[in-house]
Design an enzyme around this catalytic site. Structure first.
Site, PDB file in Angstrom:
ATOM      1  CG  ASP A 141      -2.042   1.038   1.110  1.00 42.84           C
ATOM      2  OD1 ASP A 141      -1.879   2.019   0.346  1.00 42.84           O
ATOM      3  OD2 ASP A 141      -3.083   0.875   1.772  1.00 42.84           O
ATOM      4  NE  ARG A 143      -4.413   3.039  -0.658  1.00 40.19           N
ATOM      5  CZ  ARG A 143      -5.521   2.398  -0.292  1.00 40.19           C
ATOM      6  NH1 ARG A 143      -6.684   2.764  -0.790  1.00 40.19           N
ATOM      7  NH2 ARG A 143      -5.460   1.418   0.591  1.00 40.19           N
TER       8      ARG A 143
END
Length: 209
Positions: A141, A143
């Site tokens: 991930d 982000r």
């Protein structure tokens, strides 16, 4: 709103690293919204905000950070629940009469659409969504949510009721200076194809499902 919350929000608003480019009306299947375009001042990233009603710092308001999912949001993929979550959030805001969605263009948890399709190919061979990213040498991930929070500040919000199952998003919004009054789970009926994906999100990514 308590003084601590007000001070935190005021400090954050004074140092925004995003700018609003344009705002327009957006009638949709689920109601009439405003749509705003934002761009980052520190990268090439662009954002969209969908919002409705009078947004005030002292009013706890429904918000969601929704990460772009071309396959789910646009093509209606049944491998995930992303499109269903987005549309359910729009319905919730329409019923409430007030709220905001920040649409973050970080496809595939930040790996981009082409890498996401490569990950899909590995999933077809038996890997789960986390294993596929790892086999490609990519972050599970990647982000970042700081500028998403800044967009909510720019829209006039401070106290938020966050529509999310992702604890990382909740933590990021708090660290940015927003006051989370409530977490509201997103409940949609999973498809048969999405059950394994959702189980991986729960067990490996800590999603509150």
């Amino acid at each position: 709103m308590d003084n601590e919350s007000a001070t935190g929000c005021a400090g954050a608003v004074a140092n925004l690293s995003v700018e609003r480019v344009a705002v327009a009306d957006l009638p949709t299947e689920w109601g009439d919204f405003k749509i705003a375009g934002y761009r980052s001042l520190t990268s090439e990233e662009e954002f969209v905000a969908l919002f409705k009603g009078e947004l005030r710092r002292e009013t706890p308001t429904l918000v969601r950070i929704h990460s772009q999912c071309l396959t789910g949001d646009v093509f209606g993929s049944t491998k995930c629940d992303c499109g269903s979550q987005l549309h359910e959030t729009m319905k919730m805001i329409e019923r409430e009469g007030r709220g905001a969605i920040v649409y973050q263009q970080q496809e595939g948890r930040g790996i981009g659409i082409l890498n996401k399709i490569r990950a899909y190919a590995l999933q077809d061979e038996g890997a789960d969504t986390v294993e596929a990213n790892e086999q490609l040498g990519l972050a599970v991930d990647a982000r970042e949510y700081r500028q998403c929070a800044e967009i909510l500040f720019d829209l006039g919000l401070c106290l938020v009721r966050v529509i999310s199952n992702n604890p990382l998003k909740l933590r990021a919004l708090q660290e940015a200076g927003l006051t989370i009054v409530e977490r509201i789970p997103v409940r949609v009926e999973p498809t048969e194809e999405a059950v394994g994906y959702l189980q991986t999100k729960k067990t490996k990514l800590g999603h509150l499902l």
